[in-house]
Design a protein around this motif. Sequence first.
Motif, mmCIF file in Angstrom:
data_model
loop_
_atom_site.group_PDB
_atom_site.id
_atom_site.type_symbol
_atom_site.label_atom_id
_atom_site.label_comp_id
_atom_site.label_asym_id
_atom_site.label_seq_id
_atom_site.Cartn_x
_atom_site.Cartn_y
_atom_site.Cartn_z
ATOM 1 N N GLY A 21 0.816 -1.227 0.000
ATOM 2 C CA GLY A 21 0.000 0.000 0.000
ATOM 3 C C GLY A 21 0.839 1.261 0.000
ATOM 4 O O GLY A 21 0.556 2.221 -0.736
ATOM 5 N N ASN A 92 -6.669 -2.414 -1.288
ATOM 6 C CA ASN A 92 -5.432 -3.177 -1.061
ATOM 7 C C ASN A 92 -5.374 -3.838 0.317
ATOM 8 O O ASN A 92 -4.666 -4.834 0.484
ATOM 9 N N MET A 147 -7.267 -6.009 -4.791
ATOM 10 C CA MET A 147 -6.084 -6.853 -4.592
ATOM 11 C C MET A 147 -6.506 -8.296 -4.347
ATOM 12 O O MET A 147 -7.050 -8.631 -3.294
#
Length: 256
Positions: A21, A92, A147
């Motif tokens: 991230g 994410n 993700m």
Amino acid sequence: MTNLRHSGRTVLITGAGGGIGASIARLYCEEGARVALVDFDEQSVSELSQQLSAAGHLVAWAKADVANFDQCSRACAELSEQLGPIDTLINNAGVSPKHQGAPAPIWEMDPLEWDRVVGINLTGSFNLVRALAPGMVERRFGRIVNMSSVAGSAFLPIVAAHYSATKAAIIGFTRHLAGELGPYGITANALAPGRIETPLLKTVSAQANQAVVNETPLGRLGTPLEVAKAACFLTSNDSDFITGQVVDVAGGWLMR
Ligand SMILES: NC(=O)c1ccc[n+]([C@@H]2O[C@H](COP(=O)([O-])OP(=O)(O)OC[C@H]3O[C@@H](n4cnc5c(N)ncnc54)[C@H](O)[C@@H]3O)[C@@H](O)[C@H]2O)c1
Ligand SMILES: CC(C)C1=CC=C(C(=O)O)[C@@H](O)[C@H]1O
């Protein structure tokens, strides 16, 4: 030469304080975006925010548990107030619980651990999309990257069932979003990283990581920057006609 292809954009990244991230956040800043950082670890996200601001980038941060819709909704409202309407979302944040370095076998898994992983890895992505999609639909533009992981498509003994199940579900979720939101000018794609050098790696043994390297055609682990570059590509004008795809960032490991 700096690539400013995200200037004028406002990007929200969850799990922004972690290995991948933070790298994604840095790259969007370098590409000219205003960047909204979300994490439930206040220390890592506020430190990153300070570093990026000190380097002259336009950033803001909020503490939120992605598993909690009200916290996500509040964070999105506060951050878009500070940075402008959010047109790009990088889902994410993710967890992969281990017990003494090993994933829980399915026959011993605590149902509360299952719920928590589903809450963060899957419902967390829904929560952010639910909070931001109305604005994207209204403005007829949006870019979403979720993700996943190569563990969403293959059996990997280094992760547990909840992790694989949520990463597989992210692929179905992404394809649904691509179909439903495409008519409104919104793309949705997923990234499926292989083994990437972040703090998550330390949750398993060095031998387990070396075994992955041995099976990877490019012969090494990936870097967070390599995942960040793929995310930036998928939300840039260089990929305007790409939606509903899953892009492996895995050095050729587990090609399918
Ligand atoms: N590192 C790898 O090898 C690898 C491989 C494939 C996929 N991934 C995926 O990439 C993503 C990032 O992984 P990473 O390696 O950077 O992990 P990391 O542990 O370094 O970072 C994860 C971040 O998410 C945050 N987070 C966790 N739960 C949260 C919650 N409920 N609400 C808000 N924030 C929360 C953490 O505080 C942390 O900052 C995850 O989705 C992970 O599953 C990682
Ligand atoms: C390489 C990838 C499938 C992967 C391996 C191991 C993990 C872990 O939590 O130990 C995950 O980061 C995962 O995505």
